[in-house]
Motif scaffolding. Structure first.
Motif, mmCIF file in Angstrom:
data_model
loop_
_atom_site.group_PDB
_atom_site.id
_atom_site.type_symbol
_atom_site.label_atom_id
_atom_site.label_comp_id
_atom_site.label_asym_id
_atom_site.label_seq_id
_atom_site.Cartn_x
_atom_site.Cartn_y
_atom_site.Cartn_z
ATOM 1 N N GLY A 133 -36.469 -5.969 26.404
ATOM 2 C CA GLY A 133 -37.157 -5.789 25.133
ATOM 3 C C GLY A 133 -36.382 -6.362 23.976
ATOM 4 N N PHE A 134 -35.079 -6.156 23.955
ATOM 5 C CA PHE A 134 -34.264 -6.738 22.881
ATOM 6 C C PHE A 134 -34.134 -8.245 23.035
ATOM 7 C CE2 PHE A 134 -32.710 -2.305 22.516
ATOM 8 C CZ PHE A 134 -32.977 -2.129 21.170
ATOM 9 N N MET A 135 -34.165 -8.747 24.254
ATOM 10 C CA MET A 135 -34.168 -10.197 24.437
ATOM 11 C C MET A 135 -35.466 -10.813 23.944
ATOM 12 S SD MET A 135 -32.408 -10.439 28.229
ATOM 13 C CE MET A 135 -32.762 -12.179 28.405
ATOM 14 N N TYR A 136 -36.572 -10.086 24.068
ATOM 15 C CA TYR A 136 -37.864 -10.604 23.624
ATOM 16 C C TYR A 136 -38.003 -10.604 22.100
ATOM 17 C CZ TYR A 136 -39.685 -10.189 28.413
ATOM 18 O OH TYR A 136 -39.906 -10.334 29.755
ATOM 19 N N GLY A 137 -37.172 -9.860 21.390
ATOM 20 C CA GLY A 137 -37.347 -9.683 19.957
ATOM 21 C C GLY A 137 -37.266 -10.991 19.191
ATOM 22 N N THR A 138 -38.201 -11.206 18.281
ATOM 23 C CA THR A 138 -38.227 -12.424 17.466
ATOM 24 C C THR A 138 -37.410 -12.274 16.182
ATOM 25 O OG1 THR A 138 -40.285 -11.674 16.419
ATOM 26 C CG2 THR A 138 -40.469 -13.132 18.328
ATOM 27 N N VAL A 163 -47.820 -9.735 25.960
ATOM 28 C CA VAL A 163 -47.019 -8.561 26.306
ATOM 29 C C VAL A 163 -47.192 -8.175 27.771
ATOM 30 C CG1 VAL A 163 -48.788 -6.884 25.618
ATOM 31 C CG2 VAL A 163 -46.365 -6.258 25.528
ATOM 32 N N LEU A 164 -48.399 -8.330 28.321
ATOM 33 C CA LEU A 164 -48.601 -7.993 29.734
ATOM 34 C C LEU A 164 -47.808 -8.940 30.626
ATOM 35 C CD1 LEU A 164 -50.161 -5.966 31.489
ATOM 36 C CD2 LEU A 164 -51.970 -7.685 31.721
ATOM 37 N N LEU A 165 -47.761 -10.224 30.244
ATOM 38 C CA LEU A 165 -46.952 -11.191 30.985
ATOM 39 C C LEU A 165 -45.469 -10.843 30.889
ATOM 40 C CD1 LEU A 165 -46.874 -13.872 32.568
ATOM 41 C CD2 LEU A 165 -46.708 -15.058 30.376
ATOM 42 N N SER A 166 -45.029 -10.376 29.735
ATOM 43 C CA SER A 166 -43.626 -9.992 29.557
ATOM 44 C C SER A 166 -43.280 -8.775 30.410
ATOM 45 C CB SER A 166 -43.355 -9.689 28.075
ATOM 46 O OG SER A 166 -43.617 -10.815 27.268
ATOM 47 N N ILE A 167 -44.195 -7.828 30.487
ATOM 48 C CA ILE A 167 -43.965 -6.665 31.348
ATOM 49 C C ILE A 167 -43.912 -7.092 32.813
ATOM 50 C CG2 ILE A 167 -44.967 -4.491 32.146
ATOM 51 C CD1 ILE A 167 -46.115 -4.119 29.339
ATOM 52 N N GLY A 168 -44.792 -8.013 33.192
ATOM 53 C CA GLY A 168 -44.760 -8.523 34.559
ATOM 54 C C GLY A 168 -43.444 -9.192 34.891
ATOM 55 N N ASN A 169 -42.852 -9.880 33.929
ATOM 56 C CA ASN A 169 -41.547 -10.506 34.141
ATOM 57 C C ASN A 169 -40.467 -9.462 34.385
ATOM 58 O OD1 ASN A 169 -39.546 -12.785 33.935
ATOM 59 N ND2 ASN A 169 -38.913 -11.596 32.153
ATOM 60 N N ILE A 170 -40.518 -8.356 33.635
ATOM 61 C CA ILE A 170 -39.528 -7.288 33.827
ATOM 62 C C ILE A 170 -39.666 -6.668 35.210
ATOM 63 C CG2 ILE A 170 -38.750 -5.043 32.979
ATOM 64 C CD1 ILE A 170 -39.758 -5.852 30.211
ATOM 65 N N VAL A 171 -40.895 -6.359 35.601
ATOM 66 C CA VAL A 171 -41.120 -5.733 36.904
ATOM 67 C C VAL A 171 -40.720 -6.678 38.035
ATOM 68 C CG1 VAL A 171 -42.881 -4.756 38.429
ATOM 69 C CG2 VAL A 171 -42.944 -4.259 35.976
ATOM 70 N N PHE A 236 -45.987 2.629 33.937
ATOM 71 C CA PHE A 236 -45.790 3.545 32.816
ATOM 72 C C PHE A 236 -44.496 3.275 32.053
ATOM 73 C CE2 PHE A 236 -44.099 7.490 31.019
ATOM 74 C CZ PHE A 236 -45.155 7.876 30.188
ATOM 75 N N ASN A 237 -43.370 3.212 32.758
ATOM 76 C CA ASN A 237 -42.072 3.145 32.087
ATOM 77 C C ASN A 237 -41.952 1.944 31.158
ATOM 78 O OD1 ASN A 237 -41.032 5.483 33.238
ATOM 79 N ND2 ASN A 237 -40.204 4.408 35.020
ATOM 80 N N GLU A 238 -42.260 0.769 31.680
ATOM 81 C CA GLU A 238 -42.050 -0.452 30.901
ATOM 82 C C GLU A 238 -42.915 -0.483 29.635
ATOM 83 O OE1 GLU A 238 -40.618 -1.064 34.974
ATOM 84 O OE2 GLU A 238 -42.518 -0.361 34.128
ATOM 85 N N PRO A 239 -44.234 -0.280 29.715
ATOM 86 C CA PRO A 239 -45.018 -0.323 28.475
ATOM 87 C C PRO A 239 -44.709 0.817 27.516
ATOM 88 C CG PRO A 239 -46.395 0.305 30.334
ATOM 89 C CD PRO A 239 -45.094 -0.158 30.903
ATOM 90 N N SER A 240 -44.389 2.004 28.043
ATOM 91 C CA SER A 240 -44.104 3.128 27.150
ATOM 92 C C SER A 240 -42.814 2.900 26.358
ATOM 93 C CB SER A 240 -44.003 4.431 27.946
ATOM 94 O OG SER A 240 -42.914 4.390 28.852
ATOM 95 N N ILE A 241 -41.827 2.234 26.963
ATOM 96 C CA ILE A 241 -40.581 1.938 26.254
ATOM 97 C C ILE A 241 -40.775 0.785 25.277
ATOM 98 C CG2 ILE A 241 -38.197 1.156 26.549
ATOM 99 C CD1 ILE A 241 -38.221 2.608 29.257
ATOM 100 N N LEU A 242 -41.509 -0.252 25.694
ATOM 101 C CA LEU A 242 -41.747 -1.398 24.810
ATOM 102 C C LEU A 242 -42.697 -1.060 23.674
ATOM 103 C CD1 LEU A 242 -42.111 -4.345 27.361
ATOM 104 C CD2 LEU A 242 -40.167 -3.834 25.886
ATOM 105 N N GLN A 243 -43.398 0.056 23.775
ATOM 106 C CA GLN A 243 -44.341 0.426 22.724
ATOM 107 C C GLN A 243 -43.649 0.585 21.373
ATOM 108 O OE1 GLN A 243 -46.291 4.194 23.295
ATOM 109 N NE2 GLN A 243 -48.063 3.602 22.062
ATOM 110 N N LYS A 244 -42.412 1.051 21.376
ATOM 111 C CA LYS A 244 -41.671 1.208 20.123
ATOM 112 C C LYS A 244 -41.357 -0.148 19.489
ATOM 113 C CE LYS A 244 -41.427 5.650 20.709
ATOM 114 N NZ LYS A 244 -42.189 6.589 19.847
ATOM 115 N N LEU A 245 -41.219 -1.177 20.342
ATOM 116 C CA LEU A 245 -40.908 -2.513 19.843
ATOM 117 C C LEU A 245 -42.161 -3.317 19.518
ATOM 118 C CD1 LEU A 245 -38.065 -3.431 22.384
ATOM 119 C CD2 LEU A 245 -37.821 -2.447 20.097
#
Length: 300
Positions: A133-138, A163-171, A236-245
């Motif tokens: 998430g911090f790496m994705y930050g602009t 964002v869905l593609l970014s979550i897929g990359n994390i998983v 659940f985990n990945e989108p719920s954490i990235l939601q703050k960002l």
């Protein structure tokens, strides 16, 4: 007197049956307590609705009718279905290629590659998501630093379109090593006689992969697919954490699990939340069982 041996012979059999239940009983008690009881209670909750006057009232299947007509639920379900259809084949394909490369014996330093690829799985999901998430930050992350350093404008990975593609990359980054280990373990138990017969017949590497290795690990591939399907529906985990960002890209109903969580803990709608959870459990079970039947049919 002639009946005594027969009667005495029945008692050990009965005693043996109770002995078996004595071994199975502790597991059955724990299984009923931690698995069956929560499911039964969730089904019970889904049949009621909390009202301002009168408390909980029995409504039958009205909660299920509400869920099937809920656009937020269908949007969340469609999103994880798309995620499953795209991310799971890519992740399993990469894991399979890596497992085949390591098993081929032609990869230099295969022990290093095996450990390196598996290591991301050892990183907790929360830590991995925060890191990416911090790496994705602009504005503060790697993407922003690249934009500032080279004067470019890279797409925002946390935008609603990406964002869905970014979550897929994390998983994928987290679970490629786990699935690779499943495939590699299955490849290691393939009988050496099959490889020797293929060498005698003059089969090349690709022929060995198609005729020996892939059929041998079909069962492992089915298991990995089922696990991945379950994990995708439980996203659940990945989108719920990235939601703050990325609050504008990830809503409280981004995935069915997030929607059920929000209904329960933010909206105090425990009954409807249980309904969503039950429906998702049934959907996951049906899809996983269909994949299992198809895999077993091909194997037969």
């Amino acid at each position: 007197m002639a009946d005594l041996p027969a009667r005495s012979g029945r008692r050990p059999a009965r005693r043996g049956r109770w002995t078996g239940w004595g071994f199975v009983g502790p597991f059955m008690a724990v299984f009923a307590l931690v698995f069956l009881a929560p499911i039964a209670y969730s089904i019970y909750l889904s049949l009621f609705r909390k009202q301002l006057v009168g408390g909980n009232a029995f409504v039958g299947v009205e909660n299920y009718q509400r869920a099937f007509a809920d656009p937020a639920f269908w949007s969340a379900l469609g999103r994880v279905t798309l995620f499953l259809a795209v991310q799971v084949p890519i992740m399993l394909g990469i894991a399979l290629l890596v497992a085949l490369a390591i098993d081929s014996g032609r990869l230099y330093g295969k022990s290093f590659f095996r450990i390196s690829i598996f290591m991301p799985y050892a990183v907790p999901a929360v830590v991995a998501t925060l890191m990416w998430g911090f790496m994705y930050g602009t504005r503060f992350g790697l993407v922003g630093n690249i934009n500032d350093a080279f004067g470019v404008s890279l797409p925002n990975p946390l935008s609603p379109d990406l964002v869905l593609l970014s979550i897929g990359n994390i998983v994928t980054w987290s679970f490629v090593g786990y699935n690779m280990l499943i495939f590699y373990s299955a490849l290691r138990v393939v009988p050496a006689s099959l490889y020797e017969a293929a060498a005698i017949d003059g089969a090349g590497q690709w022929r060995v992969i198609r005729a020996i290795k892939l059929p041998a690990i079909r069962g492992a591939l089915v298991i990995a697919t089922i696990f991945s399907i379950i994990g995708s529906f439980q996203l659940f985990n990945e989108p719920s954490i990235l939601q703050k960002l990325a609050p504008n890209a990830i809503t409280t109903s981004f995935t069915p699990n997030m929607y059920a969580y929000s209904l329960s803990f933010s909206g105090q709608q425990y009954n409807y939340s249980a309904t969503v959870a039950i429906i998702m459990g049934v959907v996951t079970m049906v899809v996983a069982y269909a994949v299992q039947l198809r895999g077993m049919r091909k194997e037969a």
